[in-house]
Design a protein around this motif. Sequence first.
Motif, PDB file in Angstrom:
ATOM      1  N   GLU A  63      -7.108 -12.096  -1.224  1.00  0.00           N
ATOM      2  CA  GLU A  63      -5.771 -11.766  -1.724  1.00  0.00           C
ATOM      3  C   GLU A  63      -4.799 -12.914  -1.454  1.00  0.00           C
ATOM      4  O   GLU A  63      -3.918 -13.189  -2.273  1.00  0.00           O
ATOM      5  CB  GLU A  63      -5.281 -10.478  -1.079  1.00  0.00           C
ATOM      6  N   ARG A  64      -4.967 -13.578  -0.325  1.00  0.00           N
ATOM      7  CA  ARG A  64      -4.104 -14.732  -0.028  1.00  0.00           C
ATOM      8  C   ARG A  64      -4.327 -15.840  -1.052  1.00  0.00           C
ATOM      9  O   ARG A  64      -3.373 -16.412  -1.587  1.00  0.00           O
ATOM     10  CB  ARG A  64      -4.382 -15.268   1.381  1.00  0.00           C
ATOM     11  N   VAL A  65      -5.586 -16.119  -1.314  1.00  0.00           N
ATOM     12  CA  VAL A  65      -5.904 -17.165  -2.295  1.00  0.00           C
ATOM     13  C   VAL A  65      -5.344 -16.788  -3.670  1.00  0.00           C
ATOM     14  O   VAL A  65      -4.736 -17.633  -4.353  1.00  0.00           O
ATOM     15  CB  VAL A  65      -7.435 -17.387  -2.374  1.00  0.00           C
ATOM     16  N   MET A  66      -5.534 -15.538  -4.061  1.00  0.00           N
ATOM     17  CA  MET A  66      -5.016 -15.084  -5.353  1.00  0.00           C
ATOM     18  C   MET A  66      -3.503 -15.218  -5.411  1.00  0.00           C
ATOM     19  O   MET A  66      -2.936 -15.637  -6.430  1.00  0.00           O
ATOM     20  CB  MET A  66      -5.424 -13.633  -5.592  1.00  0.00           C
ATOM     21  N   THR A  67      -2.829 -14.867  -4.318  1.00  0.00           N
ATOM     22  CA  THR A  67      -1.370 -14.977  -4.272  1.00  0.00           C
ATOM     23  C   THR A  67      -0.926 -16.413  -4.471  1.00  0.00           C
ATOM     24  O   THR A  67      -0.024 -16.706  -5.267  1.00  0.00           O
ATOM     25  CB  THR A  67      -0.831 -14.458  -2.921  1.00  0.00           C
ATOM     26  N   PRO A 125       3.992  -4.236   8.714  1.00  0.00           N
ATOM     27  CA  PRO A 125       3.800  -5.444   7.897  1.00  0.00           C
ATOM     28  C   PRO A 125       2.537  -5.440   7.046  1.00  0.00           C
ATOM     29  O   PRO A 125       2.513  -6.045   5.970  1.00  0.00           O
ATOM     30  CB  PRO A 125       3.763  -6.572   8.934  1.00  0.00           C
ATOM     31  N   VAL A 126       1.486  -4.758   7.488  1.00  0.00           N
ATOM     32  CA  VAL A 126       0.245  -4.749   6.711  1.00  0.00           C
ATOM     33  C   VAL A 126       0.470  -4.104   5.349  1.00  0.00           C
ATOM     34  O   VAL A 126       0.108  -4.675   4.303  1.00  0.00           O
ATOM     35  CB  VAL A 126      -0.875  -4.014   7.473  1.00  0.00           C
ATOM     36  N   PHE A 127       1.093  -2.933   5.344  1.00  0.00           N
ATOM     37  CA  PHE A 127       1.305  -2.248   4.072  1.00  0.00           C
ATOM     38  C   PHE A 127       2.485  -2.828   3.305  1.00  0.00           C
ATOM     39  O   PHE A 127       2.548  -2.697   2.081  1.00  0.00           O
ATOM     40  CB  PHE A 127       1.481  -0.741   4.306  1.00  0.00           C
ATOM     41  N   LEU A 128       3.396  -3.482   4.010  1.00  0.00           N
ATOM     42  CA  LEU A 128       4.449  -4.211   3.302  1.00  0.00           C
ATOM     43  C   LEU A 128       3.817  -5.350   2.499  1.00  0.00           C
ATOM     44  O   LEU A 128       4.126  -5.539   1.316  1.00  0.00           O
ATOM     45  CB  LEU A 128       5.469  -4.767   4.298  1.00  0.00           C
ATOM     46  N   ALA A 129       2.920  -6.084   3.131  1.00  0.00           N
ATOM     47  CA  ALA A 129       2.242  -7.187   2.440  1.00  0.00           C
ATOM     48  C   ALA A 129       1.415  -6.674   1.270  1.00  0.00           C
ATOM     49  O   ALA A 129       1.477  -7.219   0.158  1.00  0.00           O
ATOM     50  CB  ALA A 129       1.352  -7.949   3.425  1.00  0.00           C
ATOM     51  N   ARG A 130       0.639  -5.622   1.499  1.00  0.00           N
ATOM     52  CA  ARG A 130      -0.235  -5.101   0.441  1.00  0.00           C
ATOM     53  C   ARG A 130       0.566  -4.562  -0.740  1.00  0.00           C
ATOM     54  O   ARG A 130       0.206  -4.786  -1.896  1.00  0.00           O
ATOM     55  CB  ARG A 130      -1.130  -4.002   1.015  1.00  0.00           C
ATOM     56  N   SER A 131       1.635  -3.832  -0.448  1.00  0.00           N
ATOM     57  CA  SER A 131       2.432  -3.245  -1.542  1.00  0.00           C
ATOM     58  C   SER A 131       3.183  -4.324  -2.314  1.00  0.00           C
ATOM     59  O   SER A 131       3.274  -4.261  -3.552  1.00  0.00           O
ATOM     60  CB  SER A 131       3.402  -2.200  -1.001  1.00  0.00           C
ATOM     61  N   LEU A 132       3.721  -5.340  -1.620  1.00  0.00           N
ATOM     62  CA  LEU A 132       4.384  -6.451  -2.314  1.00  0.00           C
ATOM     63  C   LEU A 132       3.393  -7.213  -3.192  1.00  0.00           C
ATOM     64  O   LEU A 132       3.729  -7.647  -4.298  1.00  0.00           O
ATOM     65  CB  LEU A 132       5.017  -7.403  -1.299  1.00  0.00           C
ATOM     66  N   TYR A 133       2.179  -7.365  -2.690  1.00  0.00           N
ATOM     67  CA  TYR A 133       1.128  -8.040  -3.450  1.00  0.00           C
ATOM     68  C   TYR A 133       0.822  -7.292  -4.742  1.00  0.00           C
ATOM     69  O   TYR A 133       0.771  -7.889  -5.826  1.00  0.00           O
ATOM     70  CB  TYR A 133      -0.121  -8.145  -2.575  1.00  0.00           C
ATOM     71  N   GLN A 134       0.640  -5.997  -4.637  1.00  0.00           N
ATOM     72  CA  GLN A 134       0.327  -5.187  -5.819  1.00  0.00           C
ATOM     73  C   GLN A 134       1.498  -5.155  -6.791  1.00  0.00           C
ATOM     74  O   GLN A 134       1.306  -5.226  -8.011  1.00  0.00           O
ATOM     75  CB  GLN A 134      -0.055  -3.769  -5.399  1.00  0.00           C
ATOM     76  N   LYS A 135       2.715  -5.070  -6.268  1.00  0.00           N
ATOM     77  CA  LYS A 135       3.904  -5.083  -7.132  1.00  0.00           C
ATOM     78  C   LYS A 135       3.984  -6.402  -7.904  1.00  0.00           C
ATOM     79  O   LYS A 135       4.296  -6.421  -9.092  1.00  0.00           O
ATOM     80  CB  LYS A 135       5.170  -4.910  -6.295  1.00  0.00           C
ATOM     81  N   TYR A 136       3.702  -7.490  -7.206  1.00  0.00           N
ATOM     82  CA  TYR A 136       3.781  -8.799  -7.856  1.00  0.00           C
ATOM     83  C   TYR A 136       2.759  -8.923  -8.977  1.00  0.00           C
ATOM     84  O   TYR A 136       3.079  -9.396 -10.075  1.00  0.00           O
ATOM     85  CB  TYR A 136       3.566  -9.913  -6.836  1.00  0.00           C
ATOM     86  N   GLU A 170       8.784 -13.779  -1.601  1.00  0.00           N
ATOM     87  CA  GLU A 170       8.998 -12.978  -0.384  1.00  0.00           C
ATOM     88  C   GLU A 170       7.659 -12.608   0.252  1.00  0.00           C
ATOM     89  O   GLU A 170       7.530 -12.554   1.485  1.00  0.00           O
ATOM     90  CB  GLU A 170       9.773 -11.700  -0.710  1.00  0.00           C
ATOM     91  N   LEU A 171       6.674 -12.357  -0.578  1.00  0.00           N
ATOM     92  CA  LEU A 171       5.343 -11.993  -0.087  1.00  0.00           C
ATOM     93  C   LEU A 171       4.769 -13.062   0.843  1.00  0.00           C
ATOM     94  O   LEU A 171       3.993 -12.754   1.750  1.00  0.00           O
ATOM     95  CB  LEU A 171       4.411 -11.753  -1.282  1.00  0.00           C
ATOM     96  N   LEU A 172       5.157 -14.319   0.624  1.00  0.00           N
ATOM     97  CA  LEU A 172       4.622 -15.400   1.450  1.00  0.00           C
ATOM     98  C   LEU A 172       4.956 -15.214   2.931  1.00  0.00           C
ATOM     99  O   LEU A 172       4.230 -15.710   3.799  1.00  0.00           O
ATOM    100  CB  LEU A 172       5.159 -16.751   0.965  1.00  0.00           C
ATOM    101  N   HIS A 173       6.037 -14.500   3.240  1.00  0.00           N
ATOM    102  CA  HIS A 173       6.413 -14.259   4.638  1.00  0.00           C
ATOM    103  C   HIS A 173       5.411 -13.336   5.342  1.00  0.00           C
ATOM    104  O   HIS A 173       5.342 -13.324   6.568  1.00  0.00           O
ATOM    105  CB  HIS A 173       7.807 -13.650   4.715  1.00  0.00           C
ATOM    106  N   TYR A 174       4.666 -12.568   4.563  1.00  0.00           N
ATOM    107  CA  TYR A 174       3.741 -11.585   5.136  1.00  0.00           C
ATOM    108  C   TYR A 174       2.292 -11.860   4.723  1.00  0.00           C
ATOM    109  O   TYR A 174       1.426 -11.021   4.905  1.00  0.00           O
ATOM    110  CB  TYR A 174       4.137 -10.170   4.678  1.00  0.00           C
ATOM    111  N   TYR A 233      -2.547 -18.871  -5.884  1.00  0.00           N
ATOM    112  CA  TYR A 233      -2.862 -19.336  -7.236  1.00  0.00           C
ATOM    113  C   TYR A 233      -1.922 -18.726  -8.281  1.00  0.00           C
ATOM    114  O   TYR A 233      -1.447 -19.421  -9.177  1.00  0.00           O
ATOM    115  CB  TYR A 233      -4.315 -18.993  -7.579  1.00  0.00           C
ATOM    116  N   LYS A 234      -1.680 -17.426  -8.169  1.00  0.00           N
ATOM    117  CA  LYS A 234      -0.798 -16.760  -9.132  1.00  0.00           C
ATOM    118  C   LYS A 234       0.627 -17.309  -9.044  1.00  0.00           C
ATOM    119  O   LYS A 234       1.264 -17.582 -10.063  1.00  0.00           O
ATOM    120  CB  LYS A 234      -0.793 -15.252  -8.885  1.00  0.00           C
ATOM    121  N   LEU A 235       1.128 -17.454  -7.818  1.00  0.00           N
ATOM    122  CA  LEU A 235       2.475 -18.002  -7.646  1.00  0.00           C
ATOM    123  C   LEU A 235       2.531 -19.463  -8.076  1.00  0.00           C
ATOM    124  O   LEU A 235       3.542 -19.927  -8.612  1.00  0.00           O
ATOM    125  CB  LEU A 235       2.920 -17.867  -6.197  1.00  0.00           C
TER     126      LEU A 235
END
Length: 314
Positions: free
Chosen positions: A83-87, A41-52, A71-75, A89-91
């Motif tokens: 990164e959470r704050v950025m996610t 889940p750690v790298f799933l979250a990080r990779s989804l974040y970067q993709k977004y 989907e990133l919100l699940h992880y 705000y961006k979303l």
Amino acid sequence: MVNFLISVYNLYQLAGNTENIEFRFLIYGVISQYSREHGIPVFLARSLYQKYLIQRDSFKKLDESYIEGMELLHYISYLHVDERVMTYYKLGSHALFRGCHEECIHLCKKGINEDHKRDELTAKAYLAIIIAYIELRDYILAKVYLDAYEQLDCLNVQKESQYLRAILYAKTTDDIEKAVPLLLDCLHMRPQNEKLPVVNDLLDIYIRLGDELGVVDIFQSESSFLPTNVDTPNQCTHLGLYFRAKGNFYIEKCDLDMGCASLLESAMYYKKMMKLEEAIKSIGYIFEYYTANKENLPFGILQKMEILYTVHNT
């Protein structure tokens, strides 16, 4: 398992050091797929974040990237707090752009709750919440968050708060003409690439007041406020709105060349963002006029519509 984690980590580092954006996006896609299948889940979250972060900048993938971002919100608990704050705000701003006002408010509030920096990103989140409440016609909560926004020690707070106060004044009073000088002051304070939202609000007030001189004055001075570089979805939205208003105005005045050209330009900007319903709406005003007057569409307009359709489907 350790070797797998090391391999994924090295691949993640490789993606971060890759300048080619398409290749970087592809690597993050591989990492997210592998991490999902193998329960990392750690790298799933990080990779989804970067993709977004990469995909949300594409005009043609705004809806797709929003769905993947959600989907990133699940992880999201596996991300660093920044990164959470950025996610959030961006979303949140993404939701506002898509017209999902309640989602915008929910996401931005979650970001604010975790954000202890109170910087420019925080200010933008407050702005998104205020605008969302205005769109929902909840002017009381819009004023509450505007008051909180004005307490932030950030750049442009005074400029933006003055603009929003003018909008709220126009929305909540019957004496809307008094909002005009406030908006004109806001217009003079902004650089050219940031003027169009204010212009659209002025235009709306002039049209509601029946002030044709004010409307024409705006159209005749558009070289002073149209953005010189169109590189954001927000700019495209305001351009679509502006040229739709311009097109309808001139069609009502029976200046069909100017009216139709403006409506087609409006449709072009909406199409660029894949807002096809809005593009069709702009073109629909052309059909409405010719149908109501029992006239055939000129061949030149049909050609331009065909070009618009062809560009969309290539």
